[in-house]
Design a protein around this motif. Structure first.
Motif, mmCIF file in Angstrom:
data_model
loop_
_atom_site.group_PDB
_atom_site.id
_atom_site.type_symbol
_atom_site.label_atom_id
_atom_site.label_comp_id
_atom_site.label_asym_id
_atom_site.label_seq_id
_atom_site.Cartn_x
_atom_site.Cartn_y
_atom_site.Cartn_z
ATOM 1 N N ASP A 207 -41.993 -10.235 -8.445
ATOM 2 C CA ASP A 207 -41.895 -8.981 -8.249
ATOM 3 C C ASP A 207 -40.656 -8.651 -7.330
ATOM 4 O O ASP A 207 -40.695 -7.136 -7.312
ATOM 5 C CB ASP A 207 -43.156 -8.692 -7.439
ATOM 6 C CG ASP A 207 -43.124 -9.284 -5.863
ATOM 7 O OD1 ASP A 207 -42.895 -10.113 -6.422
ATOM 8 O OD2 ASP A 207 -43.674 -8.858 -5.086
ATOM 9 N N THR A 208 -39.610 -8.990 -7.442
ATOM 10 C CA THR A 208 -38.304 -8.490 -7.032
ATOM 11 C C THR A 208 -37.690 -7.588 -8.233
ATOM 12 O O THR A 208 -36.807 -7.267 -7.910
ATOM 13 C CB THR A 208 -37.432 -9.413 -5.802
ATOM 14 O OG1 THR A 208 -37.336 -10.386 -6.692
ATOM 15 C CG2 THR A 208 -37.654 -9.611 -4.983
ATOM 16 N N ARG A 209 -37.840 -7.941 -9.252
ATOM 17 C CA ARG A 209 -36.959 -7.606 -10.424
ATOM 18 C C ARG A 209 -37.978 -6.878 -11.478
ATOM 19 O O ARG A 209 -37.435 -6.347 -12.233
ATOM 20 C CB ARG A 209 -36.031 -8.143 -11.365
ATOM 21 C CG ARG A 209 -36.730 -9.848 -11.162
ATOM 22 C CD ARG A 209 -35.818 -10.925 -11.838
ATOM 23 N NE ARG A 209 -36.057 -11.935 -12.881
ATOM 24 C CZ ARG A 209 -35.733 -13.272 -12.284
ATOM 25 N NH1 ARG A 209 -35.849 -13.017 -10.520
ATOM 26 N NH2 ARG A 209 -37.127 -14.418 -12.832
ATOM 27 N N ASN A 210 -38.825 -7.641 -11.043
ATOM 28 C CA ASN A 210 -39.961 -7.376 -12.683
ATOM 29 C C ASN A 210 -40.898 -5.643 -12.563
ATOM 30 O O ASN A 210 -42.120 -5.691 -11.100
ATOM 31 C CB ASN A 210 -41.079 -8.359 -12.578
ATOM 32 C CG ASN A 210 -41.585 -8.010 -13.750
ATOM 33 O OD1 ASN A 210 -41.970 -6.969 -14.430
ATOM 34 N ND2 ASN A 210 -42.785 -8.662 -13.987
ATOM 35 N N ARG A 211 -40.723 -4.936 -12.494
ATOM 36 C CA ARG A 211 -40.662 -3.257 -12.349
ATOM 37 C C ARG A 211 -43.090 -3.275 -12.922
ATOM 38 O O ARG A 211 -43.664 -2.649 -12.498
ATOM 39 C CB ARG A 211 -40.117 -1.851 -13.210
ATOM 40 C CG ARG A 211 -38.222 -2.082 -12.259
ATOM 41 C CD ARG A 211 -38.130 -1.185 -12.873
ATOM 42 N NE ARG A 211 -38.565 0.241 -12.350
ATOM 43 C CZ ARG A 211 -37.956 0.724 -12.854
ATOM 44 N NH1 ARG A 211 -36.879 1.380 -13.870
ATOM 45 N NH2 ARG A 211 -37.936 1.973 -12.685
ATOM 46 N N ASP A 212 -42.760 -3.881 -13.716
ATOM 47 C CA ASP A 212 -44.388 -3.953 -14.485
ATOM 48 C C ASP A 212 -45.441 -4.685 -13.726
ATOM 49 O O ASP A 212 -45.407 -5.337 -13.809
ATOM 50 C CB ASP A 212 -43.909 -4.437 -15.977
ATOM 51 C CG ASP A 212 -45.006 -4.202 -16.953
ATOM 52 O OD1 ASP A 212 -46.732 -3.919 -16.340
ATOM 53 O OD2 ASP A 212 -45.409 -4.422 -18.042
ATOM 54 N N ALA A 213 -46.261 -3.575 -13.225
ATOM 55 C CA ALA A 213 -47.323 -4.063 -12.069
ATOM 56 C C ALA A 213 -48.158 -4.916 -13.078
ATOM 57 O O ALA A 213 -48.392 -5.898 -12.575
ATOM 58 C CB ALA A 213 -47.786 -3.049 -11.262
ATOM 59 N N ASP A 214 -48.237 -4.769 -14.449
ATOM 60 C CA ASP A 214 -49.232 -5.350 -15.097
ATOM 61 C C ASP A 214 -48.560 -6.526 -15.197
ATOM 62 O O ASP A 214 -50.098 -7.818 -15.131
ATOM 63 C CB ASP A 214 -49.711 -4.738 -16.506
ATOM 64 C CG ASP A 214 -50.288 -3.420 -15.622
ATOM 65 O OD1 ASP A 214 -51.172 -2.583 -15.078
ATOM 66 O OD2 ASP A 214 -49.890 -2.454 -17.156
ATOM 67 N N ASP A 215 -47.849 -6.723 -15.530
ATOM 68 C CA ASP A 215 -47.219 -7.901 -15.794
ATOM 69 C C ASP A 215 -47.081 -9.369 -14.711
ATOM 70 O O ASP A 215 -47.420 -10.267 -14.411
ATOM 71 C CB ASP A 215 -45.386 -8.071 -16.234
ATOM 72 C CG ASP A 215 -45.024 -9.380 -16.451
ATOM 73 O OD1 ASP A 215 -46.123 -10.015 -17.545
ATOM 74 O OD2 ASP A 215 -44.519 -10.217 -16.762
#
Length: 277
Positions: A207-215
């Protein structure tokens, strides 16, 4: 501020089988060079292969090849329990909202705080402890090259982070997590002297680079089970398309799914009266 006494005394460092083999290989290579200097290419090749293997193990955050590593809760503590770990804070914008979410869900978390950030926002770090959570050591400066520091500088980073967090919160960290979970053979002897345990994770959301909260939620909760240690970030948090820190979009859903499975959240330190992994 009253400082709490150490929870654990220094531990005895025991080299892993990989490190024992490394020591034996180095001694053997030196002996071979002394007896047969012409075989130096073979000795050098064996040492290079060994160092590559050590590097690969150090780049695998969940490995135990360099020493003990908490990738799950101890079996004696894992019945119906998971641990939420939150790295890179405290952050003045994100951490207060995370604490409110945890309060709303009556959940406990483990905040792996950077010493310099704790010194910058001491009241926020103290609030973490006041609300029933644990503050753990994530080094003093969160250097991206932490894993390649020499032993003296690495020890100073850990000890300074430890001192900073004790001075700010009065709570003595029991666990350490290096930057990105990367490490070298120097780390475990240092942690043993400090009485600290290395904590990794079972699953992470990037979650420091993944902007997709669902993922992020999917990564953290697919096959979620008792004993899991989950990794999120309040510091350096990525933002959703709407500009919200990903942890704030993901954490309530992670906690809801954990509750639906009958799982409670605990601090890592609460398990230390039981044998660690």
């Amino acid at each position: 501020m009253t400082v709490l006494p150490p929870v654990h005394a220094p531990r005895q460092w025991r080299p892993t089988p990989l490190l024992q083999a490394t020591f034996a290989l180095h001694v053997g290579a030196l002996g071979l060079l002394a007896l047969q200097p012409g075989l130096w290419p073979w000795s050098l090749g064996a040492l290079a292969a060994n160092h590559l293997s050590l590097t690969a193990v150090g780049l695998w955050p969940r490995s135990r090849g360099l020493g003990p590593n908490w990738v799950r809760l101890p079996p004696t503590a894992a019945a119906g329990q998971i641990a939420i770990t939150i790295d890179d804070g405290p952050d003045p914008e994100v951490t207060p909202a995370v604490l409110d979410l945890l309060d709303h869900c009556d959940a406990r978390a483990n905040f792996f705080c950077i010493g310099a950030m704790a010194q910058r926002y001491p009241e926020l770090c103290r609030d973490i402890v006041r609300r029933g959570h644990a503050v753990e050591n994530h080094s003093q400066h969160h250097y991206h090259h932490f894993a390649i520091l020499g032993p003296r500088r690495m020890a100073r980073e850990i000890a300074t982070g430890q001192d900073s967090l004790v001075a700010v919160t009065g709570q003595r960290p029991c666990f350490f997590r290096p930057t990105a979970g990367l490490r070298s053979p120097f780390l475990e002897p240092i942690l043993a002297r400090q009485g600290l345990y290395l904590a990794s994770w079972t699953r992470r959301g990037y979650d420091t680079r993944n902007r997709d909260a669902d993922d992020v939620v999917r990564r953290l909760t697919t096959d979620l089970a008792a004993g899991d240690i989950l990794l999120l970030h309040d510091g350096n948090a990525a933002r959703t398309a709407a500009g919200q820190p990903v942890i704030l979009a993901a954490l309530p859903r992670v906690l809801d799914r954990a509750a639906a499975k009958g799982l409670n959240t605990i601090t890592l330190r609460s398990t230390l009266d039981r044998p660690p992994l």
